[in-house]
Design a protein around this motif. Structure first.
Motif, short mmCIF file in Angstrom:
data_model
loop_
_atom_site.label_atom_id
_atom_site.label_comp_id
_atom_site.label_asym_id
_atom_site.label_seq_id
_atom_site.Cartn_x
_atom_site.Cartn_y
_atom_site.Cartn_z
N UNK A 118 0.81 -1.21 0.00
CA UNK A 118 0.00 0.00 0.00
C UNK A 118 0.84 1.26 0.00
N UNK A 119 1.94 1.27 0.75
CA UNK A 119 2.78 2.46 0.84
C UNK A 119 3.94 2.47 -0.14
N UNK B 137 4.46 -4.02 -10.34
CA UNK B 137 3.54 -3.04 -10.94
C UNK B 137 3.44 -1.78 -10.09
N UNK B 138 3.49 -1.95 -8.76
CA UNK B 138 3.41 -0.80 -7.85
C UNK B 138 4.63 0.10 -8.01
N UNK B 139 5.80 -0.50 -8.18
CA UNK B 139 7.03 0.27 -8.38
C UNK B 139 6.98 1.04 -9.71
N UNK C 69 6.76 13.34 2.36
CA UNK C 69 7.18 13.08 3.75
C UNK C 69 6.01 13.22 4.71
N UNK C 70 5.17 14.24 4.50
CA UNK C 70 3.99 14.39 5.33
C UNK C 70 3.02 13.24 5.18
N UNK C 71 2.85 12.78 3.94
CA UNK C 71 1.95 11.65 3.68
C UNK C 71 2.48 10.35 4.28
#
Length: 389
Positions: free
Chosen positions: A49-50, A102-104, A339-341
């Motif tokens: 997810x991240x 795929x996420x990368x 960074x905030x996210x």
């Protein structure tokens, strides 16, 4: 001037920005569940997810350099193509490894599009219209972030994950097609100076204070995004929590459209103080959440804080860096936002796990005086620098 702000090229870039953001945000609420359906553990689901945001954080500085050295069209085309390939990878994925790959790919594409399209847009605007123009750009991104997840969840519930990912791929195709019709391809204004040729600059120092400001505004918003449902359940409050983010998006849309002319007229400090006050009120309302009215007001004030400051900080970053470094300015701004996210959910998770639930939002309130401290320190440094000169 009005003709320049609403030119064909600018309208096409606004449409393309909506499409690339929609493609990415449609996948976001579904990807962890999809990974779990393929057998991923809870820890791996969270990592997947991240992963896109982490990849984007690493790639944005390089995308910023490319945006200042190459055609904005070329880099945006590559980015949109990678987003499309990433979405196709989700559709075809048969295991967790394929989802990670795929996420990368999606993360690299998202970094290229976010930095290059915002730079492309800013280069087409007259200097005195950058604030209002980038406000419109932010509005299209906000619409994509609000509408696409709802589309994705609805399609998933009716037809499944892979059908939803096909819709995301269709948004990617639209992005590729739309940018073909932009007349100004965003070629660099001039070749890099001999002193900087071949030198890789990862951030624009002038934009660091702005990046810190948006990072601090993003932390409570992203913590809310991740833990509002759990917070309401833990407090036992009877409110319609699902309405918070649609209300936030609706208020933000109205605010950005109604304030667009003021983005170019009022100084950064006015928006920062008003945004800090608005964010503080939102956090205090969530700390004392009891009724739906509290939640509605909290969503509205959150839009007046974090939502408005996203546009103000981005346009300020562009102006601070100057025409030759707008790509790097955008990438530095997005590094602060990323960074905030990233820190928002991490700090929110630690607070939720380790502290009394009633202290969750009072602890996040510390970001407001920190925002003011960063601004005050920047002003003090600027005054001392002027005295030395």
């Amino acid at each position: 001037m009005k003709q320049k702000v609403y030119s064909k090229d600018i309208i096409l870039i606004l449409a393309a920005s909506f499409c690339y953001m929609s493609s990415t945000m449609l996948v976001t609420p579904l990807i962890t569940g999809f990974a779990g359906s393929l057998g991923a553990s809870a820890a791996l689901m969270g990592m997947i997810g991240g992963l896109m945001n982490l990849c984007s954080l690493v790639c944005r500085p390089f995308a910023g350099n490319l945006a200042d050295r190459l055609s904005k069209y070329k880099v945006s085309f590559v980015g949109a193509g990678l987003i499309l390939i990433g979405c196709a990878g989700y559709v075809l994925a048969g295991n967790e490894a394929m989802v990670i790959a795929a996420r990368l790919i999606n993360g690299v594409g998202f970094a290229c599009c976010s930095v290059c399209m915002s730079t492309w847009m800013s280069n087409l605007l007259p200097r005195e219209k950058i604030g209002s123009g980038m406000g419109l750009y932010g509005t299209m991104n906000a619409l994509g972030m609000a509408i696409a997840p709802a589309i994705g969840v609805s399609v998933y519930q009716s037809l499944g994950y892979r059908a939803a990912f096909l819709i995301a791929a269709a948004f990617g195709v639209l992005t590729v097609l739309i940018i073909q019709f932009v007349g100004d391809k965003g070629e660099p204004a001039a070749a890099p100076a001999a002193s900087s040729r071949g030198r890789l600059q990862l951030i624009e120092p002038k934009v660091i204070p702005v990046a810190l400001v948006i990072m601090l505004f993003a932390i409570p918003y992203c913590a809310t995004q991740s833990f509002l449902v759990s917070y309401v359940e833990a407090r036992g409050v009877n409110v319609s929590v699902s309405l918070f983010f649609p209300l936030y998006a609706a208020v933000l849309l109205v605010l950005r459209l109604s304030l667009r002319q003021w983005f170019d007229r009022l100084p950064f400090g006015v928006f920062l103080c008003a945004g800090a006050a608005s964010a503080a009120v939102s956090i205090l309302l969530l700390a004392g959440l009891r009724t739906n009215l509290h939640m509605v007001l909290a969503a509205a004030f959150m839009a007046g804080g974090y939502g408005i400051m996203c546009s103000v900080c981005q346009s300020s970053a562009i102006l601070l860096a100057g025409p030759g470094k707008r790509g790097l300015a955008n990438s530095t701004y997005y590094v602060g936002l990323d960074l905030g996210m990233t820190l928002g959910p991490i700090l929110g998770g630690e607070l939720f796990a380790q502290a009394d639930t009633r202290l969750f939002y009072p602890a996040l309130l510390v970001t407001v005086p920190l925002v003011l401290a960063v601004y005050a320190a920047t002003l003090l440094y600027a005054r001392r620098a002027c005295r030395r000169m």
